[in-house]
Design an enzyme around this catalytic site. Structure first.
Site, PDB file in Angstrom:
ATOM      1  N   HIS C  58       0.829  -1.217   0.000  1.00 28.63           N
ATOM      2  CA  HIS C  58       0.000   0.000   0.000  1.00 28.63           C
ATOM      3  C   HIS C  58       0.858   1.259   0.000  1.00 28.63           C
ATOM      4  O   HIS C  58       0.353   2.349   0.260  1.00 28.63           O
ATOM      5  CB  HIS C  58      -0.884   0.040   1.244  1.00 28.63           C
ATOM      6  CG  HIS C  58      -1.711  -1.174   1.448  1.00 28.63           C
ATOM      7  ND1 HIS C  58      -2.692  -1.542   0.575  1.00 28.63           N
ATOM      8  CD2 HIS C  58      -1.699  -2.113   2.427  1.00 28.63           C
ATOM      9  CE1 HIS C  58      -3.259  -2.660   1.008  1.00 28.63           C
ATOM     10  NE2 HIS C  58      -2.676  -3.036   2.133  1.00 28.63           N
ATOM     11  N   HIS C 220      -6.702  -4.072  -1.685  1.00 28.39           N
ATOM     12  CA  HIS C 220      -5.927  -5.316  -1.728  1.00 28.39           C
ATOM     13  C   HIS C 220      -6.125  -6.013  -3.054  1.00 28.39           C
ATOM     14  O   HIS C 220      -6.009  -7.223  -3.154  1.00 28.39           O
ATOM     15  CB  HIS C 220      -6.342  -6.261  -0.602  1.00 28.39           C
ATOM     16  CG  HIS C 220      -6.099  -5.704   0.745  1.00 28.39           C
ATOM     17  ND1 HIS C 220      -7.001  -4.879   1.367  1.00 28.39           N
ATOM     18  CD2 HIS C 220      -5.038  -5.803   1.587  1.00 28.39           C
ATOM     19  CE1 HIS C 220      -6.507  -4.515   2.551  1.00 28.39           C
ATOM     20  NE2 HIS C 220      -5.322  -5.057   2.709  1.00 28.39           N
TER      21      HIS C 220
END
Ligand SMILES: Nc1ncnc2c1ncn2[C@@H]1O[C@H](COP(=O)(O)OP(=O)(O)O)[C@@H](O)[C@H]1O
Ligand SMILES: Nc1ncnc2c1ncn2[C@@H]1O[C@H](COP(=O)(O)OP(=O)(O)O)[C@@H](O)[C@H]1O
Ligand SMILES: [Mg+2]
Ligand SMILES: [Mg+2]
Ligand SMILES: [Mg+2]
Ligand SMILES: [Mg+2]
Lengths: 214, 338, 338, 214
Positions: C58, C220
């Site tokens: 991320h 994700h």
């Protein structure tokens, strides 16, 4: 014989704009191979802007030189880029020629060479550098030669068009020495010069306007 | 290729509108044109104006580097196309505070012609203009032909140095000298895994083979100088370092500023992996890293690729680099000499 | 899919090494482990510790949001995988300054289990731990099931508020209350054009049709809640706004903070185009925008996509948001009430 | 008959690690469809770490319970994730069962169910939620039933393996109610549960170790 007047130039711009629009993606693809992929966008948008602008002009009153001057500033302000200054200067050189006196349509080659001179003055490219002048000059000279041999407008148009097409193809064998593609050095070999390709489109529009008006 | 777009021809203006909305403390249009932009912060009389610019598609370049300690105004063209002279002129007039204006932009035929035309027009109005062309991309021409090289991510450092010099109220000649010095100190190489695609075509501008990458790319989605097989991240950094070191001739004890820049589609995780190896290479040469930028600074639309820039520092450049600055893409509170 | 990688299994540690090298003023490993990271800045005794964390992939989340006015420590897992309890515990011990520790992280089964185990272990050592799960992704569960929602880019605002509260030396219960309030105020929706690909597979995790996109994705690389035909940027923003407004029930005069976030592969130019329409929609509702972030804040590797977060502000949240902060991904000198 | 000793467990972990490694990409692909694509990575890396760790252990001295406890902490520290706490707890529950007294290999079903209880205790999933317990429980119960009917180790192994395979397939028809896939609601229908798929691999490794040791 009729001279190169505003109506003629306006017809050329309309025709060129249509064809550049039709070739927008193809020109971008050519530029993608050895440049940054925007050439079709610049040319199509720039000529569309000229066209829009000319549509708004009081056609009757404008001299042909004024049409070219307007085209220059409109094109430059619309696209900037590399082609903006080059074609703006080309149009200004053309305007200067027409201001010097009426030009017979058969003498179109002189206008083409004047424009090529403008491009060269601004861009400092030499012949063989794989740029648009490698198409503008041969086409202009061929048209001048055809007129000198006493060719009809249709014949001059044919000479102009054929020379432009041929010249466009010769750019494949050149190594770029100016502009973005010059950083690719030998890798630019084997590819058409996008600016040469769009030049051929514009020159064909000039030729066809000459032929159809004749 | 899928993109968040409306009509492709509106993309640049819409992005700029979005930027004005997002960063109202930093930028605003000059005279209502979204393509000629000024820093919001007040500029004192007698300060040299710094005007930057170039095509769109490099966001957050160039408009993210406008503000205190950076540039005063930025002219924005179409995607990958120089802004026309009128816009550059609008920026020049706006940035002029009686001390002249410095142009800093990448060395591209189109930009040079348009900015030169603007400089002529400004000159005719009595505004003195000096120009520094950035040419940090060492892959784009040989060492002895530095003037032929193009400007890429190193721009960011040159803007910073020019902006800092002008914020210190140095004169035009001095700002020019320092910007030129910063450019001379910058060495960049970019590599691309995949081409970008223009809003207008929404197709990759060119194809790179499955197992290949382009070495020595610029920031306009152009092909690179050579096509080579893809290697590991470390080997790619090694190739870049070999090339940069050969040029920069670093000696033990030298200091550099680092920029690891995404060309658009490469995410930060991968940039950090590149930075790791870069640091190892620098350490092995006993080159000290003064400061590092990692992220999306000068992109090429959605190109998958990255560039590495090293700016070799001396005390003068270090001092200017450590001055505070506040653009929306580079906001820094400054660092006092230690 | 091509990436800058060495051995895929080393990707996370290498990226972290690269981050330590790049941002030495901001982050450092705790006890030599690159996966448990503390802010460099000194933390006063009696300050509530704020510990954040989650999987890698991320970047710049979550480690970019560690520093003064943000979190004190961050635990990093494998790509898209929660860090294990021992690492969270190391962060907890390090962040504890006698006033207890607040955990702030996204609401995912894995994270909840691992952080809860760490909290138990910390509790056994006498460290009081409170937990705030972020759950800003309104697409991920129905309105009446807010507790089932996942945390996405809204994280960034919740970290900021929690960090500001702790920097003001508020107690643990108060920090918890404010972080929870911030989370309740955040509303996010993400959309994806293309899936991401994991370092390990280097293949798209799933396929989206040529003309389709996923609406309501997380961070994700998961598929979204629905697959819908791609539309123009403006229509996409409209769909997002419709959904957020239905939930947030804004009234004229309300104030929000905005985050337009890239999921990794989408460049800033497109984010700005999204922000333009977003602003128009907010203006039409007479919702004032207090501040805007646009960029790569919470990515999903190289996913092509973006998310929009609106945080509804009251005076309390506004004040905390306006406090200065200094993480490498969010450095802000603060704004005084006007 | 021989009991479930350290050697047996070590053999299971080795076999499972090899097969999970072989299925790494396939498990990631399954997880990519309804999750985040990392399941193969977590399982393969986690079991590889267990294996590495066990290789370093003084095999003779370790009790089977100690092997499972070590597996628990190694796996948890290596992967974290969702499966870390779940399998760590599974192993700890298994260790507790083995600490209560030696377990005959034929009673492997009891160990499997103990592990399933651990997973359930940690993850709070119910049967039918489309998780790994939808494979662990049926497999364990089938093995217990086979042993109760007096089946040979080979027959118990067969029952275990068959039930696991079948149970894995049943997850296709379930709607996820736990974990990441639960956010997809009906869209999770028609897909194998990745955690169920890796469970079947581990259970097959147990079955094959049982069968081959017999
Ligand atoms: N110095 C120059 N003189 C004349 N023509 C040039 C020069 N540099 C480039 N060109 C022409 O411009 C074309 C590229 O145009 P375009 O793609 O619009 O510009 P850019 O490279 O800035 O994107 C080239 O194909 C070439 O024909
Ligand atoms: N609460 C739970 N209880 C039991 N198993 C679960 C639970 N939540 C998820 N799982 C299992 O975990 C699997 C996903 O594992 P993995 O991909 O490693 O985790 P993550 O979703 O965190 O990436 C699912 O397929 C499911 O079988
Ligand atoms: Mg081009
Ligand atoms: Mg261009
Ligand atoms: Mg995961
Ligand atoms: Mg997963």
């Amino acid at each position: 014989m009729s001279s190169i007047d505003s109506a003629f130039l306006i017809a050329v711009f309309r025709r060129a704009a249509d064809r550049l629009e039709a070739e927008r993606q193809a020109l971008c693809a050519l530029d993608g191979e050895i440049g940054d992929g925007d050439h079709g966008t610049s040319m199509a948008n720039g000529f569309a802007a000229i066209n829009d602008h000319l549509r708004g002009m009081a056609r009757q009153e404008a001299t042909p030189a004024a049409v070219l001057r307007d085209a220059a500033s409109t094109f430059l302000a619309e696209v900037g880029a590399t082609v903006g200054p080059l074609y703006a200067t080309a149009f200004l050189h053309g305007a200067r020629l027409l201001e010097a006196g009426d030009l017979d349509r058969q003498q179109i080659g002189r206008l083409v060479v004047a424009m090529a001179d403008g491009i060269k003055a601004r861009g400092q490219a030499e012949l063989g550098d794989k740029t648009m002048i490698d198409v503008w000059y041969p086409a202009g000279h061929a048209a001048i030669a055809a007129a000198a041999e006493g060719g009809s407008p249709a014949e001059v148009a044919r000479a102009l068009r054929m020379a432009a097409e041929q010249a466009r193809e010769t750019t494949v064998t050149m190594i770029a020495a100016r502009g973005r593609a010059s950083r690719l050095k030998e890798r630019s070999l084997g590819h058409l010069d996008p600016g040469g390709a769009s030049a051929a489109i514009i020159l064909a529009a000039i030729a066809d306007t000459l032929a159809s008006a004749a | 290729i899928k993109k968040f777009l409306n009509s492709p021809k509106d993309a640049v203006n819409e992005a700029l509108e979005g930027a004005f909305a997002a960063f109202p403390d930093h930028i605003e249009p000059i005279d209502g044109s979204p393509r000629a932009i000024r820093a919001r912060a007040a500029k004192p009389a007698g300060k040299v104006g710094v005007v930057i610019g170039g095509g769109a598609g490099h966001e957050p370049s160039f408009l993210g580097f406008v503000g205190p300690g950076l540039a005063d105004a930025v002219a924005v063209g179409n995607v990958f196309a120089s802004p026309p002279p009128d816009r550059v002129l609008a920026c020049t007039r706006d940035a002029h505070r009686g001390a002249g204006v410095l142009y800093v932009y990448g060395n591209y035929t189109g930009d040079v012609m348009n900015f030169d035309m603007a400089a002529d027009l400004a000159g005719a109005e009595g505004i003195e203009v000096r120009t520094v062309l950035t040419s940090d991309d060492i892959a784009s021409a040989a060492h002895d032909d530095r003037a032929a090289r193009r400007g890429t991510a190193g721009n960011v450092f040159v803007f910073k140095i020019a902006g800092a010099a002008s914020a210190r109220m140095y004169g035009l000649a001095e700002c020019e000298r320092l910007a030129r010095k910063a450019n001379d100190a910058c060495h960049t190489i970019g590599v691309a895994m995949e081409s970008c695609s223009m809003p207008d075509t929404q197709r990759p501008s060119f194809k790179i083979g499955e197992d290949d990458m382009e070495f020595g790319v610029g920031v306009h989605g152009e092909p690179g100088v050579t096509r080579v097989p893809i290697e590991s991240a470390d080997r790619i950094v090694d190739q870049i370092c070999d090339r940069i070191f050969a040029e920069m001739q670093p000696r033990p004890g030298d200091r550099v500023a680092v920029l690891v820049n995404s060309l658009g589609g490469t995410p930060m995780m991968e940039l950090l992996i590149l930075n790791r190896r870069l640091r190892k290479r620098l350490e092995a040469r006993e080159i000290a890293v003064h400061s590092t930028l990692v992220g999306h600074y000068c992109t090429s639309l959605d190109m998958i690729g990255a560039s590495i820039t090293l700016m070799k520092l001396d005390d003068e450049l270090t001092g200017l680099l450590d001055d505070p600055c506040d653009g929306f893409a580079w906001s820094f509170s400054g660092r006092r000499p230690s």
